[in-house]
Design a protein around this motif. Structure first.
Motif, PDB file in Angstrom:
ATOM      1  N   LEU A  23       0.828  -1.212   0.000  1.00 20.56           N
ATOM      2  CA  LEU A  23       0.000   0.000   0.000  1.00 20.56           C
ATOM      3  C   LEU A  23       0.861   1.261   0.000  1.00 20.56           C
ATOM      4  CD1 LEU A  23      -3.154  -0.320   2.298  1.00 20.56           C
ATOM      5  CD2 LEU A  23      -2.995  -0.339  -0.173  1.00 20.56           C
ATOM      6  N   ARG A  24       1.912   1.263   0.829  1.00 19.12           N
ATOM      7  CA  ARG A  24       2.775   2.439   0.899  1.00 19.12           C
ATOM      8  C   ARG A  24       3.441   2.722  -0.443  1.00 19.12           C
ATOM      9  NH1 ARG A  24       3.869   4.834   5.598  1.00 19.12           N
ATOM     10  NH2 ARG A  24       3.105   3.836   7.507  1.00 19.12           N
ATOM     11  N   ALA A  25       3.947   1.671  -1.078  1.00 14.89           N
ATOM     12  CA  ALA A  25       4.616   1.855  -2.370  1.00 14.89           C
ATOM     13  C   ALA A  25       3.639   2.363  -3.430  1.00 14.89           C
ATOM     14  CB  ALA A  25       5.258   0.544  -2.810  1.00 14.89           C
ATOM     15  N   CYS A  26       2.437   1.784  -3.468  1.00 15.36           N
ATOM     16  CA  CYS A  26       1.442   2.198  -4.464  1.00 15.36           C
ATOM     17  C   CYS A  26       1.036   3.652  -4.270  1.00 15.36           C
ATOM     18  CB  CYS A  26       0.220   1.290  -4.391  1.00 15.36           C
ATOM     19  SG  CYS A  26       0.509  -0.392  -5.017  1.00 15.36           S
ATOM     20  N   ASN A  27       0.866   4.078  -3.020  1.00  7.05           N
ATOM     21  CA  ASN A  27       0.428   5.448  -2.774  1.00  7.05           C
ATOM     22  C   ASN A  27       1.558   6.457  -2.947  1.00  7.05           C
ATOM     23  OD1 ASN A  27      -2.515   5.435  -1.941  1.00  7.05           O
ATOM     24  ND2 ASN A  27      -1.717   3.836  -0.621  1.00  7.05           N
ATOM     25  N   PHE A 108      -1.829  11.443  -1.887  1.00  2.90           N
ATOM     26  CA  PHE A 108      -2.453  10.209  -1.429  1.00  2.90           C
ATOM     27  C   PHE A 108      -1.869   9.811  -0.083  1.00  2.90           C
ATOM     28  CE2 PHE A 108      -2.948  10.326  -5.950  1.00  2.90           C
ATOM     29  CZ  PHE A 108      -4.191   9.769  -6.190  1.00  2.90           C
ATOM     30  N   ARG A 109      -2.750   9.404   0.817  1.00  2.00           N
ATOM     31  CA  ARG A 109      -2.298   8.934   2.126  1.00  2.00           C
ATOM     32  C   ARG A 109      -1.471   7.661   1.976  1.00  2.00           C
ATOM     33  NH1 ARG A 109      -5.654   6.839   4.986  1.00  2.00           N
ATOM     34  NH2 ARG A 109      -7.504   6.753   3.706  1.00  2.00           N
ATOM     35  N   PRO A 110      -0.478   7.446   2.848  1.00  2.00           N
ATOM     36  CA  PRO A 110       0.357   6.243   2.723  1.00  2.00           C
ATOM     37  C   PRO A 110      -0.432   4.943   2.766  1.00  2.00           C
ATOM     38  CG  PRO A 110       1.362   7.804   4.246  1.00  2.00           C
ATOM     39  CD  PRO A 110      -0.001   8.344   3.922  1.00  2.00           C
ATOM     40  N   GLN A 111      -1.576   4.953   3.457  1.00  2.00           N
ATOM     41  CA  GLN A 111      -2.375   3.736   3.565  1.00  2.00           C
ATOM     42  C   GLN A 111      -3.727   3.896   2.862  1.00  2.00           C
ATOM     43  OE1 GLN A 111      -2.306   3.382   7.842  1.00  2.00           O
ATOM     44  NE2 GLN A 111      -0.479   2.086   7.809  1.00  2.00           N
ATOM     45  N   GLY A 112      -3.755   4.729   1.814  1.00  2.00           N
ATOM     46  CA  GLY A 112      -4.976   4.881   1.034  1.00  2.00           C
ATOM     47  C   GLY A 112      -5.325   3.612   0.285  1.00  2.00           C
ATOM     48  N   TYR A 157     -22.415 -12.869  -7.531  1.00  2.00           N
ATOM     49  CA  TYR A 157     -22.462 -11.636  -8.311  1.00  2.00           C
ATOM     50  C   TYR A 157     -21.152 -10.850  -8.353  1.00  2.00           C
ATOM     51  CZ  TYR A 157     -27.430 -12.525  -7.464  1.00  2.00           C
ATOM     52  OH  TYR A 157     -28.659 -13.105  -7.384  1.00  2.00           O
ATOM     53  N   ARG A 158     -20.086 -11.342  -7.765  1.00  2.00           N
ATOM     54  CA  ARG A 158     -18.858 -10.550  -7.769  1.00  2.00           C
ATOM     55  C   ARG A 158     -18.356 -10.356  -9.193  1.00  2.00           C
ATOM     56  NH1 ARG A 158     -13.841 -10.207  -8.422  1.00  2.00           N
ATOM     57  NH2 ARG A 158     -13.714 -12.347  -9.198  1.00  2.00           N
ATOM     58  N   LYS A 159     -18.037  -9.097  -9.517  1.00  2.00           N
ATOM     59  CA  LYS A 159     -17.579  -8.788 -10.864  1.00  2.00           C
ATOM     60  C   LYS A 159     -16.847  -7.456 -10.844  1.00  2.00           C
ATOM     61  CE  LYS A 159     -19.234  -8.219 -15.627  1.00  2.00           C
ATOM     62  NZ  LYS A 159     -20.435  -8.166 -16.497  1.00  2.00           N
ATOM     63  N   GLY A 160     -15.634  -7.446 -11.367  1.00  2.00           N
ATOM     64  CA  GLY A 160     -14.893  -6.191 -11.445  1.00  2.00           C
ATOM     65  C   GLY A 160     -13.826  -6.083 -10.378  1.00  2.00           C
ATOM     66  N   GLU A 161     -13.447  -4.851 -10.105  1.00  2.00           N
ATOM     67  CA  GLU A 161     -12.338  -4.586  -9.195  1.00  2.00           C
ATOM     68  C   GLU A 161     -12.732  -4.783  -7.739  1.00  2.00           C
ATOM     69  OE1 GLU A 161     -10.887  -0.668  -9.770  1.00  2.00           O
ATOM     70  OE2 GLU A 161     -10.188  -1.022 -11.816  1.00  2.00           O
ATOM     71  N   SER A 162     -11.689  -4.964  -6.919  1.00  8.53           N
ATOM     72  CA  SER A 162     -11.825  -4.941  -5.472  1.00  8.53           C
ATOM     73  C   SER A 162     -10.791  -3.966  -4.927  1.00  8.53           C
ATOM     74  CB  SER A 162     -11.598  -6.331  -4.868  1.00  8.53           C
ATOM     75  OG  SER A 162     -12.492  -7.282  -5.404  1.00  8.53           O
ATOM     76  N   ASP A 163     -11.116  -3.299  -3.844  1.00  8.32           N
ATOM     77  CA  ASP A 163     -10.197  -2.329  -3.246  1.00  8.32           C
ATOM     78  C   ASP A 163      -9.652  -2.864  -1.935  1.00  8.32           C
ATOM     79  OD1 ASP A 163     -10.578  -0.629  -5.298  1.00  8.32           O
ATOM     80  OD2 ASP A 163     -11.383   1.027  -4.123  1.00  8.32           O
ATOM     81  N   LEU A 164      -8.326  -2.802  -1.794  1.00 15.28           N
ATOM     82  CA  LEU A 164      -7.668  -3.164  -0.544  1.00 15.28           C
ATOM     83  C   LEU A 164      -7.514  -1.905   0.285  1.00 15.28           C
ATOM     84  CD1 LEU A 164      -6.004  -5.237   1.201  1.00 15.28           C
ATOM     85  CD2 LEU A 164      -3.991  -4.424  -0.062  1.00 15.28           C
ATOM     86  N   LEU A 165      -7.954  -1.931   1.545  1.00 15.31           N
ATOM     87  CA  LEU A 165      -7.803  -0.761   2.395  1.00 15.31           C
ATOM     88  C   LEU A 165      -7.490  -1.150   3.819  1.00 15.31           C
ATOM     89  CD1 LEU A 165     -11.194   0.683   3.441  1.00 15.31           C
ATOM     90  CD2 LEU A 165     -11.154  -0.958   1.606  1.00 15.31           C
ATOM     91  N   TYR A 166      -6.820  -0.239   4.493  1.00 21.38           N
ATOM     92  CA  TYR A 166      -6.408  -0.426   5.891  1.00 21.38           C
ATOM     93  C   TYR A 166      -7.033   0.690   6.709  1.00 21.38           C
ATOM     94  CZ  TYR A 166      -3.288  -0.932   9.935  1.00 21.38           C
ATOM     95  OH  TYR A 166      -2.778  -1.116  11.199  1.00 21.38           O
ATOM     96  N   GLY A 391     -13.493   9.818  -3.772  1.00 18.23           N
ATOM     97  CA  GLY A 391     -12.484   9.150  -4.595  1.00 18.23           C
ATOM     98  C   GLY A 391     -11.386   8.487  -3.799  1.00 18.23           C
ATOM     99  N   ARG A 392     -10.595   7.695  -4.505  1.00 23.39           N
ATOM    100  CA  ARG A 392      -9.537   6.947  -3.855  1.00 23.39           C
ATOM    101  C   ARG A 392      -8.444   7.860  -3.310  1.00 23.39           C
ATOM    102  NH1 ARG A 392     -10.521   3.336  -8.398  1.00 23.39           N
ATOM    103  NH2 ARG A 392     -11.443   1.427  -7.624  1.00 23.39           N
ATOM    104  N   GLY A 393      -8.428   9.103  -3.762  1.00 19.79           N
ATOM    105  CA  GLY A 393      -7.457  10.042  -3.221  1.00 19.79           C
ATOM    106  C   GLY A 393      -7.635  10.238  -1.730  1.00 19.79           C
ATOM    107  N   THR A 394      -8.831  10.015  -1.210  1.00 23.15           N
ATOM    108  CA  THR A 394      -9.082  10.124   0.211  1.00 23.15           C
ATOM    109  C   THR A 394      -8.842   8.815   0.921  1.00 23.15           C
ATOM    110  OG1 THR A 394     -11.401   9.538  -0.026  1.00 23.15           O
ATOM    111  CG2 THR A 394     -10.850  11.865  -0.185  1.00 23.15           C
ATOM    112  N   GLY A 395      -8.535   7.765   0.170  1.00 20.32           N
ATOM    113  CA  GLY A 395      -8.308   6.471   0.793  1.00 20.32           C
ATOM    114  C   GLY A 395      -9.568   5.714   1.069  1.00 20.32           C
ATOM    115  N   ARG A 396     -10.699   6.176   0.528  1.00 19.14           N
ATOM    116  CA  ARG A 396     -11.962   5.480   0.775  1.00 19.14           C
ATOM    117  C   ARG A 396     -12.489   4.889  -0.516  1.00 19.14           C
ATOM    118  NH1 ARG A 396     -15.109  10.129   3.831  1.00 19.14           N
ATOM    119  NH2 ARG A 396     -13.725  11.385   2.579  1.00 19.14           N
ATOM    120  N   LYS A 397     -13.406   3.971  -0.369  1.00 23.20           N
ATOM    121  CA  LYS A 397     -13.931   3.251  -1.517  1.00 23.20           C
ATOM    122  C   LYS A 397     -14.644   4.196  -2.464  1.00 23.20           C
ATOM    123  CE  LYS A 397     -15.167  -0.186  -4.027  1.00 23.20           C
ATOM    124  NZ  LYS A 397     -14.190  -0.885  -4.833  1.00 23.20           N
TER     125      LYS A 397
END
Length: 412
Positions: A23-27, A108-112, A157-166, A391-397
Motif C-alpha cells: 500500500l505504501r509503495a502504491c500510494n 495520497f495517504r500512505p495507507q490509502g 455476483y462478484r464482478k470487477g475490481e476490489s479495493d484493498l484498504l487499511y 475518490g480513492r485520493g481520500t483512501g476510501r472506496k
C-alpha cells in the motif's frame, strides 16, 4: 445495480507486513504520478502512462497491472476533484478553500485504498481465503471473514475490481458486485410517504415514528467528549481520540440501515411505492443559529435516502422523489397552506378546518399525496443508482454503496 461487499481480512503478521509495504509503495507512486500530472497538465489515463508508467514500475518495483492501476487511480482523483470544483462543493472560484484544492497536486495517504483486478487478486469464497499480489510476491491463503449474506452475494455476483484498504488497524477488501434489479412493481395503488427530520429521523404516512433521541444524545456526548480531549492535547487524549474516531458516523450508518430496511420491507409487504423528499441543497438554503449548526451538519438525510433507494431497487419497490416545499405547513386534510398551522415542532393544527395531527405525520401524508399525483401523471420510479463515494485520493472506496444490511428494528 452495483453494490460493494466489504469483507475483513485476517492476515498473519508476515502477510500484514507485505500488504502494508505494498500500500505504501502504491500510494507513494500515485503521489509522484499526481505531481507529474499537475506539472504537465496531462490528467488522462493513457496519456499519463507515457510520462509515468516506466518509472513507476522501475522505481517502486510494481508489477504491470499495479502500475496501471496506480496511474488510473491518479486520473480518477483529478476527475473527482474537477467534478467537485465544478459543482461548487469546494467553495466558489477564488475562495481560500477552492484555491487550496486546485493550486496543488492531489496527494495520497500512505495507507490509502488500492484497486485490484482479477489478475492481482483471486477469491476462494468457499474456503474464505484470497490470493493477493504484493511487493513480496503472491500472498496465498489470506483468510477473510464475512456474513452468510455477503458470502452468497460474493459467490453469485462478484464482478470487477476490489479495493484493498487499511483502517483503524484492520484490513478490508471492498468487492464490487453486479446484483440484478428486481422486477419493479408497476401496479401500485398507494405510496408510503416518508418525512425526514432531525428530531424524528423518519416518519411514515402510516403514523410510525423512528425517533432520533438516542442518536442525537449520542452525537452530543461524542461532541462533548471530543472537545474535552482536544483541549487536553496529551498523548493519551490523542490515543483516545484516534480510538473513538468515526464512532458517531458508524452508529448513524447502522441506524439508517435498519430504518431503510424496515421502510422497504413495509412498502414491499403492502404493495406500495415509497415517496421521499428531494432535499438536495438544503444545507445551502437554510440559515441557522450557531448552536444549531453542528446538529444540522451531522444530519445524515442523504445517506438514509440512498439506503432506502438501493434497497428498494433490490426489492422492486418504486421510489418517487417529490418537492418538499410547504409540506410541513400544508394541511393533509383540506390543503390549506399557512405558516401558523405549524404550532410547534411536534404538532400541526389547521387554521382552516381544525385538523390536528403530529406535524411530521401530516408532512409525510402530504409527501404521499404528491407522489400519488406524480405517479398518476406517468412519472417513473426515480430511484437513482447508488452514488459513488469519495475518490480513492481520500483512501476510501470510490465505487457504489456499502453492503451489510442490518436487522430491521422499527422501535428506533
Amino acid at each position: 445495480m452495483k453494490l460493494v461487499v466489504q469483507v475483513r481480512l485476517l492476515p498473519t503478521p508476515v502477510q500484514a507486513a507485505a500488504l502494508e509495504a505494498t500500500l505504501r509503495a502504491c500510494n507513494e507512486a500515485a503521489t509522484w504520478a499526481s505531481e507529474v500530472a499537475f506539472a504537465t497538465g496531462v490528467k488522462r489515463n493513457f496519456a499519463l502512462r507515457e510520462h509515468t508508467y516506466a518509472e513507476v514500475k522501475e522505481r517502486w518495483g510494481l508489477g504491470a497491472q499495479a502500475a496501471q492501476h496506480v496511474i488510473k487511480k491518479t486520473c480518477d482523483a483529478y476527475a473527482t476533484l474537477r467534478a467537485n470544483l465544478k459543482a461548487g462543493n469546494l467553495g466558489r472560484p477564488g475562495s481560500k478553500r477552492y484555491r487550496r484544492a486546485s493550486e496543488k497536486p492531489v496527494a495520497f495517504r500512505p495507507q490509502g485504498a488500492q484497486p485490484y483486478d482479477d489478475r492481482m487478486l483471486s477469491w476462494q469464497t468457499a474456503r474464505r481465503t484470497v490470493s493477493v499480489w504484493t511487493l513480496s510476491g503472491r500472498m496465498k491463503d489470506v483468510a477473510f471473514t464475512a456474513g452468510p449474506g455477503q458470502l452468497a452475494t460474493l459467490a453469485l455476483y462478484r464482478k470487477g475490481e476490489s479495493d484493498l484498504l487499511y483502517r483503524d488497524g484492520m484490513w478490508f477488501l471492498n468487492a464490487t458486485c453486479e446484483v440484478p434489479d428486481a422486477e419493479p412493481n408497476t401496479d401500485l395503488v398507494d405510496f408510503l410517504g416518508i418525512d425526514l427530520g432531525i428530531v424524528n429521523i423518519a416518519t411514515t404516512s402510516d403514523g410510525e415514528i423512528m425517533a432520533g433521541r438516542a442518536l442525537n444524545r449520542g452525537r452530543l456526548r461524542e461532541r462533548t467528549l471530543r472537545n474535552k480531549l482536544q483541549r487536553k492535547n496529551t498523548p493519551s487524549s490523542k490515543r483516545r481520540l484516534k480510538k473513538r474516531r468515526r464512532k458517531e458516523s458508524r452508529r448513524a450508518k447502522d441506524i439508517n440501515h435498519k430504518i431503510a430496511k424496515h421502510v422497504v420491507a413495509e412498502a414491499e409487504r403492502t404493495g406500495r411505492g415509497i415517496a421521499l423528499e428531494n432535499l438536495t441543497g438544503i444545507r445551502e438554503r437554510v440559515r441557522l443559529r450557531k448552536p444549531q449548526r453542528a446538529t444540522h451538519s451531522s444530519w445524515a438525510f442523504a445517506q438514509l435516502g440512498q439506503f432506502i433507494a438501493y434497497k428498494a431497487r433490490r426489492a422492486g419497490v418504486p421510489v418517487v422523489y417529490v418537492d418538499p416545499a410547504y409540506s410541513s405547513r400544508t394541511c393533509a386534510e383540506c390543503g390549506h397552506n399557512d405558516g401558523a398551522n405549524r404550532v410547534s415542532q411536534a404538532w400541526f393544527a389547521c387554521r382552516n378546518c381544525g385538523f390536528v395531527d403530529h406535524a411530521d405525520r401530516n408532512g409525510s401524508r402530504n409527501i404521499r399525496a404528491r407522489a400519488e399525483e406524480l405517479w398518476r401523471r406517468g412519472a417513473q420510479s426515480t430511484a437513482p443508482d447508488p452514488p459513488p463515494e469519495p475518490g480513492r485520493g481520500t483512501g476510501r472506496k470510490r465505487s457504489t454503496t456499502a453492503s451489510g444490511d442490518r436487522s430491521a428494528s422499527p422501535g428506533l
